[in-house]
Write a protein that holds these residues in place. Structure first.
Motif, mmCIF file in Angstrom:
data_model
loop_
_atom_site.group_PDB
_atom_site.id
_atom_site.type_symbol
_atom_site.label_atom_id
_atom_site.label_comp_id
_atom_site.label_asym_id
_atom_site.label_seq_id
_atom_site.Cartn_x
_atom_site.Cartn_y
_atom_site.Cartn_z
ATOM 1 N N PHE A 99 0.837 -1.204 0.000
ATOM 2 C CA PHE A 99 0.000 0.000 0.000
ATOM 3 C C PHE A 99 0.871 1.253 0.000
ATOM 4 O O PHE A 99 0.577 2.225 -0.711
ATOM 5 N N MET A 100 1.932 1.232 0.793
ATOM 6 C CA MET A 100 2.824 2.390 0.842
ATOM 7 C C MET A 100 3.512 2.592 -0.510
ATOM 8 O O MET A 100 3.712 3.729 -0.948
ATOM 9 N N ASN A 101 3.877 1.489 -1.154
ATOM 10 C CA ASN A 101 4.442 1.586 -2.502
ATOM 11 C C ASN A 101 3.430 2.162 -3.479
ATOM 12 O O ASN A 101 3.775 2.944 -4.373
ATOM 13 N N LEU A 102 2.169 1.755 -3.296
ATOM 14 C CA LEU A 102 1.113 2.187 -4.209
ATOM 15 C C LEU A 102 0.917 3.696 -4.178
ATOM 16 O O LEU A 102 0.614 4.312 -5.205
ATOM 17 N N ILE A 103 1.095 4.302 -3.007
ATOM 18 C CA ILE A 103 0.914 5.750 -2.905
ATOM 19 C C ILE A 103 2.199 6.512 -3.249
ATOM 20 O O ILE A 103 2.269 7.732 -3.073
ATOM 21 N N GLY A 104 3.207 5.764 -3.721
ATOM 22 C CA GLY A 104 4.381 6.427 -4.271
ATOM 23 C C GLY A 104 5.643 6.407 -3.437
ATOM 24 O O GLY A 104 6.652 6.983 -3.840
ATOM 25 N N LEU A 105 5.637 5.769 -2.265
ATOM 26 C CA LEU A 105 6.825 5.759 -1.413
ATOM 27 C C LEU A 105 7.755 4.617 -1.798
ATOM 28 O O LEU A 105 7.319 3.475 -1.952
ATOM 29 N N ASP A 106 9.032 4.929 -1.964
ATOM 30 C CA ASP A 106 10.029 3.893 -2.177
ATOM 31 C C ASP A 106 10.366 3.246 -0.838
ATOM 32 O O ASP A 106 9.958 3.726 0.215
ATOM 33 N N TRP A 107 11.165 2.194 -0.896
ATOM 34 C CA TRP A 107 11.438 1.436 0.325
ATOM 35 C C TRP A 107 12.239 2.280 1.316
ATOM 36 O O TRP A 107 13.311 2.784 1.008
ATOM 37 N N ASN A 108 11.692 2.417 2.539
ATOM 38 C CA ASN A 108 12.394 3.097 3.625
ATOM 39 C C ASN A 108 11.860 2.571 4.946
ATOM 40 O O ASN A 108 11.047 1.632 4.976
ATOM 41 N N TRP A 109 12.289 3.158 6.054
ATOM 42 C CA TRP A 109 11.899 2.644 7.362
ATOM 43 C C TRP A 109 10.396 2.739 7.602
ATOM 44 O O TRP A 109 9.810 1.883 8.281
ATOM 45 N N LEU A 110 9.740 3.760 7.044
ATOM 46 C CA LEU A 110 8.302 3.920 7.246
ATOM 47 C C LEU A 110 7.529 2.817 6.525
ATOM 48 O O LEU A 110 6.575 2.251 7.083
ATOM 49 N N VAL A 111 7.923 2.515 5.303
ATOM 50 C CA VAL A 111 7.281 1.436 4.546
ATOM 51 C C VAL A 111 7.466 0.115 5.289
ATOM 52 O O VAL A 111 6.522 -0.675 5.436
ATOM 53 N N TRP A 112 8.677 -0.111 5.782
ATOM 54 C CA TRP A 112 8.976 -1.334 6.541
ATOM 55 C C TRP A 112 8.112 -1.413 7.805
ATOM 56 O O TRP A 112 7.549 -2.462 8.116
ATOM 57 N N LEU A 113 8.016 -0.299 8.532
ATOM 58 C CA LEU A 113 7.251 -0.275 9.779
ATOM 59 C C LEU A 113 5.777 -0.556 9.532
ATOM 60 O O LEU A 113 5.151 -1.326 10.282
ATOM 61 N N VAL A 114 5.203 0.058 8.518
ATOM 62 C CA VAL A 114 3.800 -0.193 8.191
ATOM 63 C C VAL A 114 3.598 -1.665 7.849
ATOM 64 O O VAL A 114 2.633 -2.294 8.283
#
Length: 212
Positions: A99-114
């Motif tokens: 979902f985080m990728n879908l809204i445009g975020l590349d891989w980072n700590w926030l994407v991992w945490l979610v």
């Protein structure tokens, strides 16, 4: 080399089809494989998210990924509860990060945490409502469909693992929205076929395969 790549691609596609449409019946056999690859990816991507180490860019990343993968494979084989938790957690992790990728975020700590938080929530929901069978069906259908699409994308787009893990969903959508449509249709078909063919079949819970 071309023939070897062709054979590897065919094997990956065949395995993806088997998992997508027969994952629940093969659940016990798939556990060590699923556990290893999910653990490997979780270990390597955790280093990437928390410490900025490129995905499989260092020996440390490979070693941590391998150790976590081996641990998950062994624990999922020995303990049924861990196996179900791993399956549910892997689906939640993929959905949260996806979902985080879908809204445009590349891989980072926030994407991992979610991904981790949604994975943990998926485990709690699975055991609280006793929906292990449906979670296993959905997970294997989605996992098999994802394997098929990823294999085809690697061959068609020619991407690398590092590029894929930066933002797999955005990469697919940028190339063609048809990838997402194909994935959703394939996963839905896998779920429908598995539910239709396992109406009276239930995976038996096994006792811990270890003596303390």
């Amino acid at each position: 080399m071309g023939f070897e790549l062709f054979c590897a691609t065919m094997l990956a596609l065949l395995f993806g089809l088997v998992v997508c449409f027969g994952g629940y019946r093969l659940f016990l056999s798939l556990l060590p494989i699923w556990g290893f690859f999910f653990g490997f990816a979780l270990g390597a991507t955790s280093l990437q998210a928390l410490f900025g180490i490129g995905f499989l860019a260092t020996v440390t990343s490979w070693v941590v990924g391998f150790l976590v993968g081996a641990l998950f494979a062994v624990l999922s084989y020995m303990f049924y509860a861990f196996a179900v938790a791993m399956i549910a957690g892997s689906v939640g992790y993929a959905l949260g990060a996806g979902f985080m990728n879908l809204i445009g975020l590349d891989w980072n700590w926030l994407v991992w945490l979610v991904g981790v938080v949604v994975g943990a929530a998926a485990i709690v929901v699975t055991f609280y409502f006793s929906i292990q069978k449906y979670v296993i069906v959905a997970a294997t259908a989605i996992g098999g469909a994802g394997m098929i699409v990823i294999t085809l994308m690697f061959g068609y787009i020619g991407m690398t693992l590092a590029r894929f893990f930066e933002n797999p969903i955005r990469l697919a959508l940028n190339d063609s929205p048809l990838w997402a449509v194909f994935f959703l249709l394939l996963a839905a078909a896998g779920i429908a076929v598995q539910l239709a063919t396992t109406r009276t079949y239930v995976v038996e819970e096994y006792e811990p395969r270890v003596n303390w």
